[in-house]
Design a protein around this motif. Sequence first.
Motif, short mmCIF file in Angstrom:
data_model
loop_
_atom_site.label_atom_id
_atom_site.label_comp_id
_atom_site.label_asym_id
_atom_site.label_seq_id
_atom_site.Cartn_x
_atom_site.Cartn_y
_atom_site.Cartn_z
N ASN A 1 0.84 -1.21 0.00
CA ASN A 1 0.00 0.00 0.00
C ASN A 1 0.87 1.25 0.00
O ASN A 1 0.52 2.25 0.65
CB ASN A 1 -0.92 0.00 1.22
N ALA A 2 1.97 1.20 -0.72
CA ALA A 2 2.87 2.36 -0.75
C ALA A 2 2.20 3.58 -1.40
O ALA A 2 2.43 4.72 -0.98
CB ALA A 2 4.15 2.01 -1.51
N TYR A 3 1.39 3.35 -2.42
CA TYR A 3 0.67 4.46 -3.05
C TYR A 3 -0.39 5.03 -2.12
O TYR A 3 -0.45 6.25 -1.87
CB TYR A 3 0.00 3.99 -4.35
N GLY A 4 -1.27 4.16 -1.62
CA GLY A 4 -2.41 4.63 -0.86
C GLY A 4 -2.05 5.27 0.46
O GLY A 4 -2.62 6.30 0.84
N SER A 5 -1.10 4.70 1.20
CA SER A 5 -0.72 5.28 2.49
C SER A 5 -0.10 6.65 2.33
O SER A 5 -0.35 7.56 3.13
CB SER A 5 0.25 4.34 3.21
N VAL B 1 -13.91 -1.11 2.30
CA VAL B 1 -15.01 -1.90 1.75
C VAL B 1 -14.83 -2.11 0.25
O VAL B 1 -14.98 -3.23 -0.27
CB VAL B 1 -16.36 -1.22 2.04
N VAL B 2 -14.50 -1.04 -0.46
CA VAL B 2 -14.30 -1.14 -1.91
C VAL B 2 -13.11 -2.04 -2.22
O VAL B 2 -13.16 -2.86 -3.15
CB VAL B 2 -14.10 0.26 -2.52
N ASP B 3 -12.05 -1.94 -1.43
CA ASP B 3 -10.88 -2.78 -1.66
C ASP B 3 -11.19 -4.25 -1.40
O ASP B 3 -10.77 -5.13 -2.16
CB ASP B 3 -9.73 -2.31 -0.77
N LEU C 1 -5.65 4.58 -5.60
CA LEU C 1 -4.29 4.26 -5.19
C LEU C 1 -4.23 3.21 -4.08
O LEU C 1 -3.15 2.67 -3.81
CB LEU C 1 -3.57 5.52 -4.70
N TRP C 2 -5.36 2.93 -3.45
CA TRP C 2 -5.33 2.07 -2.26
C TRP C 2 -4.98 0.63 -2.64
O TRP C 2 -5.62 0.01 -3.47
CB TRP C 2 -6.68 2.12 -1.57
#
Length: 381
Positions: free
Chosen positions: A123-127, A165-167, A267-268
């Motif tokens: 999760n490097a992008y999302g975080s 939820v979406v992930d 991005l998550w």
Amino acid sequence: MFGAPIAAFALPYALHHIFLATSRADEAPVTRLFLRIWKWLLSGATMYWILERLENWNGLNPDRIPLVQMIRTYLARGVLGCTIAVLGMFWWYSPPSIVVQQEPKQEGERGGKTRVVVIGFANAYGSSYLLFLLVPFTLVFATAQPTGQVVLALGLIAITCYVEVVDSEGDADGLVEAFTSAAVTSSASQLQVAYQKPTFAVPAFLSILSLLLFYTTGHQATMPSIQWKSAFIGFPTLTYPFAPVLVILNTFGPIAIAALATPLFALWNIDPPKPNAPTSQDGSTSGSRSPSSLVLSRTLKLTLGTTLYHSALTFGTAFGAAALRRHLMVWKVFAPRFMLGGASLLIVDVALVLGVGVGVSRVVWKVEKTFGAGRFHHEYM
């Protein structure tokens, strides 16, 4: 009044130990230091309103009122200034929320490449983008009144919950599709989980949430409902150009925060490029799209969906105001709602440009610079 301090302490804890812990991005020193600074800025924003209540308390010695006013003024200036200068610059120059650990060689192993474990890789992008989202959120939080601060905290929790939820739904659909394709090919070795395409449910959710946050923070589609008190946050008198900026942040900040959260869904939990992955002649990972192009494609689809939703709302309010132009309440109800729709569409477009042009582009640059090439054999966690 006391719900805002509770939200200021509970919100960083929830993001740190619940949402970022799922991908182990909470173990990164960047995340810990960033959230620690963020917690104190939120606390300072809530303390401002406590001091204002203390200033109007009948039991306070009148000789102490100038001192309380001075502390309150400089506290607000410190929160707003540190949010931009400290928190913003810290995010801009900080690396992704990862931890790189070098493992010792196993017994009996000779030579070979060094083994490195990258924690938070998935999760490097999302975080990293979530930390970017917290910077404008702090500005809006500082200009909101205590009840509005509680609502904004709940809104951010709702956004992060819906991201999970979406992930999870995407992972489930991807596993079903992967197992189906593996059953067709009768080969479990060809099992690959593909990223699901974003749906219009995400822009619809964020658009509805933006309007919900707008109304629940005490605003309405009327001029008298504007909270002019926010123009004096950090300033004892009316000061230009800060007063209009503070009023705009207070009024349209909830809508902008929901719009800025749109790229977060794109991005998550997107895997960054792996240094040792084979690449084709055009530089993309063989067998699949490159992570950067995937991130930009998903972001573009979601931002266009958010713009389309607000454009439809603005068109509807314009049509309603034109159709009811001879109504008795046209300038009381329909025309102000049309003006709110137009202003909201403008704010959403500006927020999306800021989120994609600054947030997403910087996050992609950080991740590509970190994982663009490597000499070690990595284990990603």
